[in-house]
Write a protein that holds these residues in place. Structure first.
Motif, PDB file in Angstrom:
ATOM      1  N   ARG A 157     -27.967  14.549   1.268  1.00 26.94           N
ATOM      2  CA  ARG A 157     -28.415  13.213   2.366  1.00 26.94           C
ATOM      3  C   ARG A 157     -28.419  11.638   1.123  1.00 26.94           C
ATOM      4  N   ILE A 158     -27.970  11.646   0.297  1.00 26.81           N
ATOM      5  CA  ILE A 158     -27.805  10.615   0.267  1.00 26.81           C
ATOM      6  C   ILE A 158     -27.370   9.231   1.201  1.00 26.81           C
ATOM      7  N   THR A 159     -28.389   8.407   0.701  1.00 26.90           N
ATOM      8  CA  THR A 159     -27.351   6.865   1.399  1.00 26.90           C
ATOM      9  C   THR A 159     -27.485   6.187   0.814  1.00 26.90           C
ATOM     10  N   ASP A 160     -27.172   4.525   1.355  1.00 29.68           N
ATOM     11  CA  ASP A 160     -26.761   3.719   0.655  1.00 29.68           C
ATOM     12  C   ASP A 160     -27.442   3.384  -0.458  1.00 29.68           C
ATOM     13  N   THR A 161     -28.858   3.306  -0.008  1.00 36.47           N
ATOM     14  CA  THR A 161     -29.737   2.556  -0.830  1.00 36.47           C
ATOM     15  C   THR A 161     -30.960   3.722  -1.168  1.00 36.47           C
ATOM     16  N   ASP A 162     -30.568   4.975  -1.461  1.00 36.32           N
ATOM     17  CA  ASP A 162     -31.386   6.126  -2.266  1.00 36.32           C
ATOM     18  C   ASP A 162     -30.464   5.491  -4.073  1.00 36.32           C
ATOM     19  N   ILE A 163     -29.718   5.544  -4.644  1.00 37.55           N
ATOM     20  CA  ILE A 163     -28.616   4.893  -6.013  1.00 37.55           C
ATOM     21  C   ILE A 163     -28.706   3.683  -6.345  1.00 37.55           C
ATOM     22  N   GLY A 164     -29.731   3.443  -7.060  1.00 39.53           N
ATOM     23  CA  GLY A 164     -29.546   2.254  -8.060  1.00 39.53           C
ATOM     24  C   GLY A 164     -28.922   1.784  -8.884  1.00 39.53           C
ATOM     25  N   ASN A 165     -29.085   0.352  -9.287  1.00 42.03           N
ATOM     26  CA  ASN A 165     -27.744   0.477 -10.508  1.00 42.03           C
ATOM     27  C   ASN A 165     -28.707   0.481 -11.886  1.00 42.03           C
ATOM     28  N   LEU A 166     -27.987   0.744 -12.912  1.00 43.46           N
ATOM     29  CA  LEU A 166     -28.129   1.733 -14.162  1.00 43.46           C
ATOM     30  C   LEU A 166     -28.773   0.525 -14.866  1.00 43.46           C
ATOM     31  N   HIS A 167     -29.508   0.772 -15.707  1.00 42.04           N
ATOM     32  CA  HIS A 167     -30.397  -0.386 -16.785  1.00 42.04           C
ATOM     33  C   HIS A 167     -30.643  -0.061 -17.807  1.00 42.04           C
ATOM     34  N   LYS A 168     -29.987  -0.602 -18.569  1.00 41.80           N
ATOM     35  CA  LYS A 168     -30.266   0.327 -20.167  1.00 41.80           C
ATOM     36  C   LYS A 168     -30.556  -0.728 -21.093  1.00 41.80           C
ATOM     37  N   ILE A 169     -31.966  -0.599 -21.769  1.00 44.52           N
ATOM     38  CA  ILE A 169     -33.150  -0.792 -22.018  1.00 44.52           C
ATOM     39  C   ILE A 169     -32.695  -0.447 -24.072  1.00 44.52           C
ATOM     40  N   ALA A 170     -32.442  -1.688 -24.814  1.00 43.16           N
ATOM     41  CA  ALA A 170     -31.863  -0.813 -26.430  1.00 43.16           C
ATOM     42  C   ALA A 170     -33.191  -0.997 -27.033  1.00 43.16           C
ATOM     43  N   ARG A 171     -33.453   0.106 -27.942  1.00 42.43           N
ATOM     44  CA  ARG A 171     -34.440   0.130 -29.335  1.00 42.43           C
ATOM     45  C   ARG A 171     -34.336  -1.428 -29.659  1.00 42.43           C
ATOM     46  N   ASN A 172     -35.813  -1.766 -30.268  1.00 40.28           N
ATOM     47  CA  ASN A 172     -36.378  -2.502 -31.355  1.00 40.28           C
ATOM     48  C   ASN A 172     -37.164  -2.545 -32.281  1.00 40.28           C
ATOM     49  N   PRO A 173     -36.302  -2.240 -33.307  1.00 36.83           N
ATOM     50  CA  PRO A 173     -37.206  -1.361 -34.149  1.00 36.83           C
ATOM     51  C   PRO A 173     -38.451  -2.427 -34.908  1.00 36.83           C
ATOM     52  N   ASP A 174     -38.451  -3.445 -34.957  1.00 35.69           N
ATOM     53  CA  ASP A 174     -38.779  -4.912 -35.287  1.00 35.69           C
ATOM     54  C   ASP A 174     -40.032  -5.037 -34.527  1.00 35.69           C
ATOM     55  N   LYS A 175     -40.323  -4.659 -32.863  1.00 34.31           N
ATOM     56  CA  LYS A 175     -41.084  -4.078 -32.659  1.00 34.31           C
ATOM     57  C   LYS A 175     -41.790  -3.097 -31.574  1.00 34.31           C
ATOM     58  N   SER A 176     -41.472  -2.125 -32.848  1.00 34.97           N
ATOM     59  CA  SER A 176     -41.881  -0.615 -32.564  1.00 34.97           C
ATOM     60  C   SER A 176     -41.390  -0.187 -31.035  1.00 34.97           C
ATOM     61  N   LYS A 177     -40.523  -0.797 -31.070  1.00 33.45           N
ATOM     62  CA  LYS A 177     -39.521  -0.223 -29.505  1.00 33.45           C
ATOM     63  C   LYS A 177     -38.312   1.016 -29.821  1.00 33.45           C
ATOM     64  N   HIS A 178     -39.298   2.308 -30.597  1.00 37.02           N
ATOM     65  CA  HIS A 178     -38.411   2.817 -30.983  1.00 37.02           C
ATOM     66  C   HIS A 178     -36.977   3.660 -29.955  1.00 37.02           C
ATOM     67  N   LEU A 179     -37.577   3.668 -28.766  1.00 34.64           N
ATOM     68  CA  LEU A 179     -37.109   4.192 -28.313  1.00 34.64           C
ATOM     69  C   LEU A 179     -35.272   3.624 -27.463  1.00 34.64           C
ATOM     70  N   GLU A 180     -34.007   3.800 -26.929  1.00 34.82           N
ATOM     71  CA  GLU A 180     -33.072   3.406 -25.993  1.00 34.82           C
ATOM     72  C   GLU A 180     -33.359   4.498 -24.981  1.00 34.82           C
ATOM     73  N   THR A 181     -33.374   3.567 -23.512  1.00 35.02           N
ATOM     74  CA  THR A 181     -33.455   4.152 -23.194  1.00 35.02           C
ATOM     75  C   THR A 181     -32.795   3.572 -21.250  1.00 35.02           C
ATOM     76  N   THR A 182     -32.627   4.618 -20.367  1.00 39.00           N
ATOM     77  CA  THR A 182     -31.700   3.799 -19.305  1.00 39.00           C
ATOM     78  C   THR A 182     -32.465   4.645 -17.843  1.00 39.00           C
ATOM     79  N   THR A 183     -32.261   3.613 -17.610  1.00 43.38           N
ATOM     80  CA  THR A 183     -33.352   3.925 -16.071  1.00 43.38           C
ATOM     81  C   THR A 183     -32.214   3.702 -14.892  1.00 43.38           C
ATOM     82  N   ILE A 184     -33.044   3.778 -13.539  1.00 47.45           N
ATOM     83  CA  ILE A 184     -31.928   3.635 -12.392  1.00 47.45           C
ATOM     84  C   ILE A 184     -33.602   4.207 -11.520  1.00 47.45           C
ATOM     85  N   LYS A 185     -32.930   3.517 -10.081  1.00 51.74           N
ATOM     86  CA  LYS A 185     -33.787   3.891  -9.115  1.00 51.74           C
ATOM     87  C   LYS A 185     -33.406   4.768  -8.319  1.00 51.74           C
ATOM     88  N   LEU A 186     -33.657   5.609  -8.299  1.00 54.18           N
ATOM     89  CA  LEU A 186     -33.527   6.974  -7.058  1.00 54.18           C
ATOM     90  C   LEU A 186     -34.767   7.307  -6.486  1.00 54.18           C
TER      91      LEU A 186
END
Length: 547
Positions: free
Chosen positions: A114-143
């Motif tokens: 029962r997926i509507t047009d607004t149920d699935i958003g865009n993908l956002h990739k957040i890159a890792r940045n070890p120098d600033k203690s951002k060690h994980l690369e994550t991908t976010t989506i609105k669901l």
């Protein structure tokens, strides 16, 4: 207080905990979670995506999905959460979310879920940045209205010559052990529908205890930001911090690592979340008790500047908490703090109050004066936004005049009925930094560190100190100057120049202020003639050229 509470709950020593964790890893503790309709819809789509991947036979073993950390904790506590971290056993977050998008392009999937047009958003990739203690690369989506992060289960390995961990695929247990707190190390296994606790998370939830999964000192040295995260969770959830962790959170080695390794932006994010949370006073109390103040609220680029005396700092933030809790119509808090943004700014100003008792360095050379030390602590210590820094600077620069007018009201000086004197002062305060009401609050909080007794918890809202500030605000209200900064001028610059018969120039701004002062003295006037005459009488003083 937190130490006593933790001991009463029955502390587990660090020498016991590794064996306890190993026993639990074989048979993790578990409990059930009841999903609501939207969560069920999301789970079903993710499980179908896992089956879709399994059918493609592109992974070495079947996909297992787990909701992790904060969502599980909050769900068990009955707290609504719209951020869900999803951990995957054999795929990266980016690879799995691409499969979600593939599957959702199929009409039968859209119909089934029962997926509507607004149920699935865009993908956002957040890159890792070890120098600033951002060690994980994550991908976010609105669901289905949730912000869902996807990342693979991982373990961290450190080398002797680097503080930045090497991130590798790991097991659920390894992923749990690398987290900041046991209550954030819980998983909800979508495949089994059960909570998995590989540490002591469920027990610590019941005991209302914030504990690190592994030995605290090494946990903080690996990622010093965990010190602030534990403070944030303890204050937000009203939990105690494990004494074993408290004992090392203020260790000089940990604090040095926090200064050197963690970007000030990330420090600022944690402080902002604390002060915008539901128990900011509790967070500041932890920072005070654990000896974290000089690491957080300081300009790290100037290690040689004197440190503020924080022995009476508690009086400032306790005073603000008392004002907030005892808010009533017309009360100090009701008059001075009028939005959520203002409330956050107020807590920051309470945190900066000790800096007002540090002597400012002597100014050398010309040009624009350097910001006050408190502003530098906000700007460079927690990367406060420019608008907040402007308020902090104005609060410092205008404090003497605020105190002078307040004292005049208390002493019933002859000039306290001069509406223009107070109204024009308020306009100056507001024009130099905005939020003039918060500048007044800052002066109050700074004074509280001297005026209140050393043993006071600032809870006596009927005391002489707060009564004096209430009297000052009531006087401003009686003069009807509270809205002086937004006062509509009876005459504008174009009209004034035309009336005087001369071209606009540098004289315009001060001449218009003369008009506003006249207007404040004559609140019922609608004809600007009197204001114009006032300007003409000060022609030489204002530098107005002849026609």
């Amino acid at each position: 207080m937190s130490k006593r509470r933790s001991k009463a709950l029955g502390d587990t020593s660090d020498t016991q905990r590794p064996s306890q964790i190993r026993r639990m890893a074989t048979q993790p503790a578990t409990t059930a979670i009841e999903l609501n309709a939207k969560e069920t819809q999301l789970r079903d789509l993710l499980l179908d995506t896992a089956k879709y991947v399994d059918r493609s036979k592109t992974t070495a073993e079947p996909v297992v999905l787990r909701w992790a950390g904060g969502w599980v904790r909050d769900k068990l506590l009955g707290i609504e959460s719209h951020d869900i971290d999803t951990a995957i056993n054999v795929m990266t977050g980016e690879a799995f979310t691409s499969k979600i998008c593939e599957l959702c392009e199929q009409p039968e999937t859209v119909e089934k879920h029962r997926i509507t047009d607004t149920d699935i958003g865009n993908l956002h990739k957040i890159a890792r940045n070890p120098d600033k203690s951002k060690h994980l690369e994550t991908t976010t989506i609105k669901l289905f209205g949730y912000d869902v992060d996807f990342v693979n289960l991982r373990k961290e390995t450190y080398t002797e010559d680097s503080r930045n961990p090497q991130m590798e695929f790991g097991t659920a247990e390894e992923d749990a052990l690398r987290r900041d707190a046991t209550v954030n190390a819980l998983f909800y296994n979508l495949n089994t529908g059960k909570v998995e606790d590989f540490t002591t998370g469920l027990t610590d939830m019941q005991s209302k205890l914030i504990r690190t999964p592994l030995e605290p000192f090494q946990t903080f040295m690996d990622d010093p930001l965990r010190v602030l995260r534990l403070v944030r969770f303890a204050s937000r959830l009203e939990f105690a911090i494990d004494p074993a962790a408290e004992n090392v959170m203020g260790d000089s080695n940990v604090l040095d690592a926090l200064r050197l390794k963690i970007s000030r932006e990330r420090v600022g994010v944690e402080i902002e979340k604390m002060l915008k949370g539901n128990h900011p006073r509790r967070a500041l109390q932890y920072i005070n008790d654990l000896g974290l103040y000089h690491t957080i609220f300081t300009d790290p680029s100037q290690p040689g500047i004197p440190k503020p005396d924080i022995s009476r700092w508690k009086l400032a933030y306790s005073c603000y908490e008392s004002l907030r809790v005892n808010k009533t119509p017309g009360s100090i808090h009701d008059v001075l703090v009028r939005s959520e943004e203002a409330s956050y700014y107020a807590w920051v100003l309470a945190a900066l109050a000790p800096w007002e008792y540090v002597e400012q360095p002597a100014r050398t050379g010309g040009g624009k004066p350097p910001p006050p030390l408190g502003t530098l602590a906000a700007r460079d210590g927690i990367k406060a936004p420019n608008k907040l820094c402007d308020v902090a600077t104005a609060a410092h620069n205008n404090r003497a005049e605020i105190m002078s007018l307040k004292d005049a009201v208390l002493q019933k000086a002859a000039h306290i009925g001069e509406r223009d004197r107070f109204g024009m002062a308020i306009r100056r305060w507001d024009s130099r930094g905005g939020h003039w009401r918060l500048q007044v609050l800052s002066a109050l909080l700074v004074e509280s560190m001297q005026a209140l007794g050393a043993e006071s918890d600032a809870s006596d809202t009927n005391g002489d100190f707060l009564r004096s500030w209430q009297l000052f605000l009531d006087h401003l209200e009686e003069l009807d100057v509270m809205e002086a900064p937004s006062l509509k001028r009876v005459i504008d610059g174009t009209q004034l120049a035309k009336t005087l018969g001369i071209r606009p120039g540098k004289w315009m701004a001060p001449a218009l202020e003369v008009c506003v002062a006249w207007q404040l003295r004559n609140p019922e006037a609608t004809d600007p003639a009197g204001a114009v005459e006032e300007v003409k009488s000060k022609r030489t003083e204002l530098g107005i050229p002849a026609k």
